[in-house]
Design a protein around this motif. Structure first.
Motif, PDB file in Angstrom:
ATOM      1  N   GLU A  41      -7.899 -12.287 -19.398  1.00 33.51           N
ATOM      2  CA  GLU A  41      -8.882 -11.201 -19.419  1.00 33.51           C
ATOM      3  C   GLU A  41      -9.749 -11.278 -20.674  1.00 33.51           C
ATOM      4  N   TRP A  42      -9.078 -11.497 -21.808  1.00 35.30           N
ATOM      5  CA  TRP A  42      -9.822 -11.546 -23.067  1.00 35.30           C
ATOM      6  C   TRP A  42     -10.725 -12.782 -23.129  1.00 35.30           C
ATOM      7  N   ASN A  43     -10.208 -13.921 -22.658  1.00 38.10           N
ATOM      8  CA  ASN A  43     -11.021 -15.151 -22.650  1.00 38.10           C
ATOM      9  C   ASN A  43     -12.297 -14.947 -21.835  1.00 38.10           C
ATOM     10  N   ARG A  44     -12.130 -14.260 -20.700  1.00 39.18           N
ATOM     11  CA  ARG A  44     -13.274 -14.001 -19.819  1.00 39.18           C
ATOM     12  C   ARG A  44     -14.278 -13.080 -20.524  1.00 39.18           C
ATOM     13  N   GLN A  45     -13.739 -12.045 -21.168  1.00 33.17           N
ATOM     14  CA  GLN A  45     -14.572 -11.092 -21.911  1.00 33.17           C
ATOM     15  C   GLN A  45     -15.322 -11.806 -23.038  1.00 33.17           C
ATOM     16  N   ALA A  46     -14.629 -12.719 -23.709  1.00 34.11           N
ATOM     17  CA  ALA A  46     -15.225 -13.461 -24.824  1.00 34.11           C
ATOM     18  C   ALA A  46     -16.393 -14.312 -24.332  1.00 34.11           C
ATOM     19  N   LYS A  47     -16.180 -14.950 -23.196  1.00 35.73           N
ATOM     20  CA  LYS A  47     -17.210 -15.821 -22.631  1.00 35.73           C
ATOM     21  C   LYS A  47     -18.455 -15.006 -22.289  1.00 35.73           C
ATOM     22  N   LEU A  48     -18.242 -13.875 -21.597  1.00 35.16           N
ATOM     23  CA  LEU A  48     -19.344 -12.984 -21.231  1.00 35.16           C
ATOM     24  C   LEU A  48     -20.024 -12.421 -22.475  1.00 35.16           C
ATOM     25  N   GLY A  49     -19.204 -11.997 -23.439  1.00 33.21           N
ATOM     26  CA  GLY A  49     -19.722 -11.391 -24.657  1.00 33.21           C
ATOM     27  C   GLY A  49     -20.584 -12.346 -25.457  1.00 33.21           C
ATOM     28  N   ARG A  50     -20.136 -13.579 -25.549  1.00 34.42           N
ATOM     29  CA  ARG A  50     -20.895 -14.570 -26.326  1.00 34.42           C
ATOM     30  C   ARG A  50     -22.203 -14.909 -25.642  1.00 34.42           C
ATOM     31  N   LYS A  51     -22.149 -14.982 -24.313  1.00 34.87           N
ATOM     32  CA  LYS A  51     -23.357 -15.289 -23.543  1.00 34.87           C
ATOM     33  C   LYS A  51     -24.383 -14.171 -23.753  1.00 34.87           C
ATOM     34  N   ALA A  52     -23.910 -12.913 -23.652  1.00 35.45           N
ATOM     35  CA  ALA A  52     -24.787 -11.757 -23.833  1.00 35.45           C
ATOM     36  C   ALA A  52     -25.391 -11.755 -25.232  1.00 35.45           C
ATOM     37  N   ASP A  53     -24.559 -12.135 -26.203  1.00 37.54           N
ATOM     38  CA  ASP A  53     -25.003 -12.146 -27.589  1.00 37.54           C
ATOM     39  C   ASP A  53     -26.089 -13.202 -27.811  1.00 37.54           C
ATOM     40  N   ILE A  83     -14.626   4.338 -39.952  1.00 37.46           N
ATOM     41  CA  ILE A  83     -15.206   3.372 -40.893  1.00 37.46           C
ATOM     42  C   ILE A  83     -14.523   2.015 -40.734  1.00 37.46           C
ATOM     43  N   LEU A  84     -13.195   2.052 -40.624  1.00 39.97           N
ATOM     44  CA  LEU A  84     -12.431   0.824 -40.407  1.00 39.97           C
ATOM     45  C   LEU A  84     -12.881   0.128 -39.122  1.00 39.97           C
ATOM     46  N   GLY A  85     -13.118   0.911 -38.073  1.00 37.21           N
ATOM     47  CA  GLY A  85     -13.572   0.359 -36.797  1.00 37.21           C
ATOM     48  C   GLY A  85     -14.869  -0.417 -36.954  1.00 37.21           C
ATOM     49  N   ASP A  86     -15.790   0.129 -37.749  1.00 41.39           N
ATOM     50  CA  ASP A  86     -17.058  -0.566 -38.000  1.00 41.39           C
ATOM     51  C   ASP A  86     -16.811  -1.892 -38.709  1.00 41.39           C
ATOM     52  N   GLU A  87     -15.864  -1.879 -39.638  1.00 37.69           N
ATOM     53  CA  GLU A  87     -15.539  -3.113 -40.370  1.00 37.69           C
ATOM     54  C   GLU A  87     -14.903  -4.148 -39.444  1.00 37.69           C
ATOM     55  N   ILE A  88     -14.039  -3.677 -38.544  1.00 34.37           N
ATOM     56  CA  ILE A  88     -13.415  -4.582 -37.579  1.00 34.37           C
ATOM     57  C   ILE A  88     -14.485  -5.201 -36.679  1.00 34.37           C
ATOM     58  N   GLU A  89     -15.428  -4.377 -36.231  1.00 32.31           N
ATOM     59  CA  GLU A  89     -16.490  -4.903 -35.363  1.00 32.31           C
ATOM     60  C   GLU A  89     -17.302  -5.985 -36.072  1.00 32.31           C
ATOM     61  N   GLY A  90     -17.522  -5.780 -37.357  1.00 30.51           N
ATOM     62  CA  GLY A  90     -18.222  -6.797 -38.145  1.00 30.51           C
ATOM     63  C   GLY A  90     -17.457  -8.113 -38.153  1.00 30.51           C
ATOM     64  N   GLU A  91     -16.145  -8.015 -38.319  1.00 29.27           N
ATOM     65  CA  GLU A  91     -15.286  -9.209 -38.311  1.00 29.27           C
ATOM     66  C   GLU A  91     -15.245  -9.864 -36.934  1.00 29.27           C
ATOM     67  N   MET A  92     -15.250  -9.043 -35.898  1.00 27.96           N
ATOM     68  CA  MET A  92     -15.257  -9.585 -34.525  1.00 27.96           C
ATOM     69  C   MET A  92     -16.478 -10.464 -34.316  1.00 27.96           C
ATOM     70  N   LEU A  93     -17.626  -9.947 -34.742  1.00 25.04           N
ATOM     71  CA  LEU A  93     -18.871 -10.698 -34.574  1.00 25.04           C
ATOM     72  C   LEU A  93     -18.856 -11.972 -35.400  1.00 25.04           C
ATOM     73  N   LYS A  94     -18.366 -11.839 -36.625  1.00 23.99           N
ATOM     74  CA  LYS A  94     -18.340 -12.973 -37.548  1.00 23.99           C
ATOM     75  C   LYS A  94     -17.394 -14.073 -37.055  1.00 23.99           C
ATOM     76  N   ARG A  95     -16.215 -13.658 -36.629  1.00 22.25           N
ATOM     77  CA  ARG A  95     -15.197 -14.647 -36.257  1.00 22.25           C
ATOM     78  C   ARG A  95     -15.270 -15.112 -34.813  1.00 22.25           C
ATOM     79  N   TYR A  96     -15.668 -14.204 -33.918  1.00 19.38           N
ATOM     80  CA  TYR A  96     -15.590 -14.536 -32.485  1.00 19.38           C
ATOM     81  C   TYR A  96     -16.946 -14.488 -31.774  1.00 19.38           C
ATOM     82  N   GLY A  97     -17.980 -14.032 -32.479  1.00 16.06           N
ATOM     83  CA  GLY A  97     -19.315 -14.048 -31.883  1.00 16.06           C
ATOM     84  C   GLY A  97     -19.586 -12.935 -30.886  1.00 16.06           C
TER      85      GLY A  97
END
Length: 221
Positions: free
Chosen positions: A206-218, A86-100
DNA sequence: GTTCTAGAAC
DNA sequence: GTTCTAGAAC
């Protein structure tokens, strides 16, 4: 208050009395607190709550829980796994909200804990944090070295041969502590890193690269 | 856990 | 000479 016993104090407390800077959420059987020294962007501890008169089992550590009644141990750990989900789901929500975008989360125990009272680490897989300073910090969360015990793996121990369960439940400190001194290897690409500053720069990249790809996909979806 | 620091690594 | 690690003290 000794940092060694602080988690036990929380586990015994009325959640309403735990500072909001410490407590993230509470359920009937567990508390989720912010790790005081987060080693990733998101890093929480889930701990089983305890009544003062409770002597059902020794909740000091994973080791003491596993040494106790097996069915009770499985129940405790399964409950933590459920709350961590349940906590993981909440974290994912925050990830999307804060980092896209959202990235992975690890859920597991340290084989040799640094504080008393059973606690489950739930942390994002970036390992990017100013508190990540020493080799032992990093190696303690590396998912393949063996010091970090994924909770789903721990739950499979209960269904294995009893002799295997007995063996793996020993969690002998000497053997596991040696892991903390192993070379620094990126958990994601397996590259050996010369030192902590180099590793940290690599993880951030690594994370910066992942963020860039993730945001583009989103954006594209 | 943190700070301090000697000496190793670069 | 500077950076980094690791052990001791707290």
């Amino acid at each position: 208050m000794s940092h060694l016993n602080i988690l036990r104090t929380y586990a015994l407390s009325d959640p309403a009395k735990i500072p909001s800077a410490v407590l993230f959420s509470n359920k009937s059987t567990s508390l989720t607190i912010y790790d005081a020294f987060p080693k990733s962007i998101f890093h929480f501890l889930v701990l089983p709550r305890m009544a003062k008169e409770d002597t059902t089992s020794d909740l000091t550590s994973l080791k003491t829980v596993l040494m106790g009644d097996k069915a009770y141990a499985k129940k405790i750990i399964s409950a933590l796994a459920g709350d961590a989900k349940i906590l993981g789901d909440e974290i994912e929500g925050e990830m999307l909200k804060r980092y896209g975008f959202k990235w992975d989360i690890w859920t597991g125990f340290h084989a040799v804990p640094s504080m008393k009272h059973l606690h489950l680490h739930v942390l994002s897989t970036d390992l990017c944090s100013g508190r990540m300073k020493l080799k032992k910090h990093y190696n303690s969360f590396h998912p393949k070295l063996g010091f970090f015990l994924d909770i789903d793996a721990v739950l499979t121990w209960f269904d294995a041969e009893p002799s295997y369960f007995e063996g793996v439940s020993k969690l002998e400190a000497k053997a596991y502590e040696a892991i903390l001194k192993e070379d620094l290897v990126c958990w994601s690409c397996n590259t050996t890193m010369k030192n902590m500053p180099t590793l940290k720069a690599h993880l951030q990249g690594e994370w910066n690269r992942q963020a860039k790809l993730g945001r583009k996909a989103d954006k594209g979806s």
